[in-house]
Motif scaffolding. Structure first.
Motif, short mmCIF file in Angstrom:
data_model
loop_
_atom_site.label_atom_id
_atom_site.label_comp_id
_atom_site.label_asym_id
_atom_site.label_seq_id
_atom_site.Cartn_x
_atom_site.Cartn_y
_atom_site.Cartn_z
N THR A 36 -112.22 -11.24 33.64
CA THR A 36 -113.44 -10.64 34.14
C THR A 36 -113.84 -9.45 33.28
O THR A 36 -113.12 -9.05 32.36
N GLN A 37 -114.96 -8.87 33.63
CA GLN A 37 -115.45 -7.65 32.99
C GLN A 37 -115.47 -6.56 34.06
O GLN A 37 -116.52 -6.09 34.49
N GLY A 38 -114.27 -6.20 34.54
CA GLY A 38 -114.18 -5.22 35.62
C GLY A 38 -114.34 -5.81 37.00
O GLY A 38 -114.58 -5.09 37.96
N GLY A 39 -114.21 -7.13 37.14
CA GLY A 39 -114.38 -7.81 38.41
C GLY A 39 -115.68 -8.60 38.42
O GLY A 39 -116.35 -8.70 37.40
N PRO A 40 -116.03 -9.17 39.57
CA PRO A 40 -115.26 -9.20 40.81
C PRO A 40 -114.16 -10.24 40.75
O PRO A 40 -114.17 -11.10 39.87
N PRO A 41 -113.21 -10.20 41.71
CA PRO A 41 -112.14 -11.20 41.72
C PRO A 41 -112.64 -12.63 41.76
O PRO A 41 -112.00 -13.53 41.23
N GLU A 42 -113.81 -12.84 42.39
CA GLU A 42 -114.35 -14.19 42.51
C GLU A 42 -114.58 -14.83 41.14
O GLU A 42 -114.49 -16.06 41.00
N ASN A 43 -114.89 -14.03 40.15
CA ASN A 43 -115.08 -14.58 38.80
C ASN A 43 -113.78 -15.12 38.24
O ASN A 43 -113.76 -16.16 37.57
N ALA A 44 -112.68 -14.41 38.49
CA ALA A 44 -111.38 -14.91 38.05
C ALA A 44 -111.00 -16.18 38.78
O ALA A 44 -110.51 -17.14 38.18
N VAL A 45 -111.26 -16.21 40.09
CA VAL A 45 -110.95 -17.40 40.88
C VAL A 45 -111.77 -18.60 40.39
O VAL A 45 -111.26 -19.72 40.29
N ARG A 46 -113.03 -18.37 40.06
CA ARG A 46 -113.87 -19.45 39.54
C ARG A 46 -113.31 -20.00 38.23
O ARG A 46 -113.24 -21.22 38.03
N SER A 47 -112.90 -19.10 37.33
CA SER A 47 -112.33 -19.56 36.06
C SER A 47 -111.05 -20.36 36.28
O SER A 47 -110.86 -21.44 35.69
N ILE A 48 -110.18 -19.86 37.14
CA ILE A 48 -108.92 -20.56 37.41
C ILE A 48 -109.20 -21.92 38.03
O ILE A 48 -108.57 -22.93 37.68
N SER A 49 -110.15 -21.98 38.96
CA SER A 49 -110.49 -23.25 39.61
C SER A 49 -111.00 -24.26 38.59
O SER A 49 -110.60 -25.44 38.62
N GLU A 50 -111.88 -23.82 37.69
CA GLU A 50 -112.38 -24.71 36.64
C GLU A 50 -111.22 -25.26 35.81
O GLU A 50 -111.16 -26.45 35.50
N LEU A 51 -110.31 -24.38 35.42
CA LEU A 51 -109.19 -24.79 34.56
C LEU A 51 -108.23 -25.73 35.29
O LEU A 51 -107.67 -26.64 34.68
N LYS A 52 -108.05 -25.53 36.59
CA LYS A 52 -107.13 -26.38 37.34
C LYS A 52 -107.66 -27.80 37.48
O LYS A 52 -106.87 -28.74 37.69
#
Length: 212
Positions: A36-52
Motif C-alpha cells: 500500500t501507500q500508507g494504507g488502507p488495509p483493504e488495498n493489501a487485502v485486495r492484492s492478496i486476494s487477487e494473488l491467491k
C-alpha cells in the motif's frame, strides 16, 4: 521450485492481473513489501486476494509504506514471513519487513540496530539446505543506488553470507539480479507492471513487464 516475486504494489492492485497473465505457473508468490501507500488495509487485502486466485501460497512482508494495520491484514490473509517463517520443499522462507530510515518519516522504519536484532533472531537457528530471505529494503551497496547514493541496510549487508537468496524491493529503479555472497534479486516496480518469475533450482529469471 518456481516463485513469482513482486514488490512495491503501492495500492495499484489493478496491475496484478497483467503480471499474473504473463507469469508461468508457480509454487509460491512472494511479495517484498509496500503493498500500500500508507494504507488502507483493504488495498493489501485486495492484492492478496487477487494473488491467491493465481496461487494459493502467498508469502509477504510489509514495506516502509505499510502501516501497522496493513501488517496485521497481511498476517490475517497471507503468511507474514517476519512473524511466521515457512519451509517449502526443503527451502526456508523468512522475512524482514519495513526499512531502514528513509528521511521521509514513512510508517514502518527501523534503526539499523533494530534491523540487526531482527536478523539475529531470524538467523539464530540451524538453517536448512536452502534459505530465502524476503526483505523490503536491499542490502547496502547491492541493488540500492538512488540519485542520492546507496540507500540499503548495512545490517542486511552483513547477512549476505548467511542465506542463499535475498528478494527485496524498495528502490524502484534498481531492478536486477546480482550474486553478492547470496543472490540478491529486485523483481522491479509492481505499480508499473513489473515482476519476476524465479526458478530457485537454476536461478534463472523471467522478467515480467506487463505495462509497455
Amino acid at each position: 521450485m518456481k516463485i513469482l516475486a513482486i514488490s512495491d504494489i503501492h495500492g495499484k492492485f489493478f496491475r496484478l492481473e497483467g503480471i499474473m497473465r504473463k507469469s508461468d505457473p508457480v509454487d509460491l508468490v512472494v511479495v517484498a513489501g509496500d503493498l500500500t501507500q500508507g494504507g488502507p488495509p483493504e488495498n493489501a487485502v485486495r492484492s492478496i486476494s487477487e494473488l491467491k486466485h493465481f496461487c494459493k501460497n502467498v508469502l509477504c512482508v510489509a514495506g516502509n509504506w505499510d502501516t501497522p494495520e496493513v501488517k496485521a491484514a497481511i498476517g490475517q490473509y497471507a503468511v507474514d514471513l517476519e512473524e511466521t517463517p515457512r519451509i517449502y520443499k526443503n527451502t526456508e522462507f523468512m522475512g524482514l519487513g519495513g526499512s531502514n530510515p528513509t528521511g521521509n518519516n514513512t510508517p514502518s522504519e527501523y534503526t539499523e540496530e533494530e534491523l540487526e536484532y531482527k536478523l539475529d533472531v531470524l538467523l539464530s537457528h540451524n538453517l536448512p539446505q536452502r534459505t530465502v530471505l524476503v526483505t523490503h529494503t536491499p542490502p547496502q551497496n547491492t541493488l540500492d543506488m538512488t540519485p542520492h547514493g546507496a540507500a540499503g541496510s548495512p545490517a542486511l549487508r552483513r547477512a549476505l553470507e548467511k542465506v542463499d537468496v535475498v528478494i527485496c524491493g524498495h528502490i524502484h529503479g534498481a531492478r536486477g539480479k546480482i550474486k553478492d555472497g547470496a543472490w540478491v534479486i529486485n523483481p522491479g516496480y509492481a505499480a508499473e507492471g513489473q515482476a519476476a518469475v524465479i526458478d530457485l533450482d537454476t536461478m534463472d529469471i523471467i522478467w515480467i513487464d506487463s505495462v509497455v
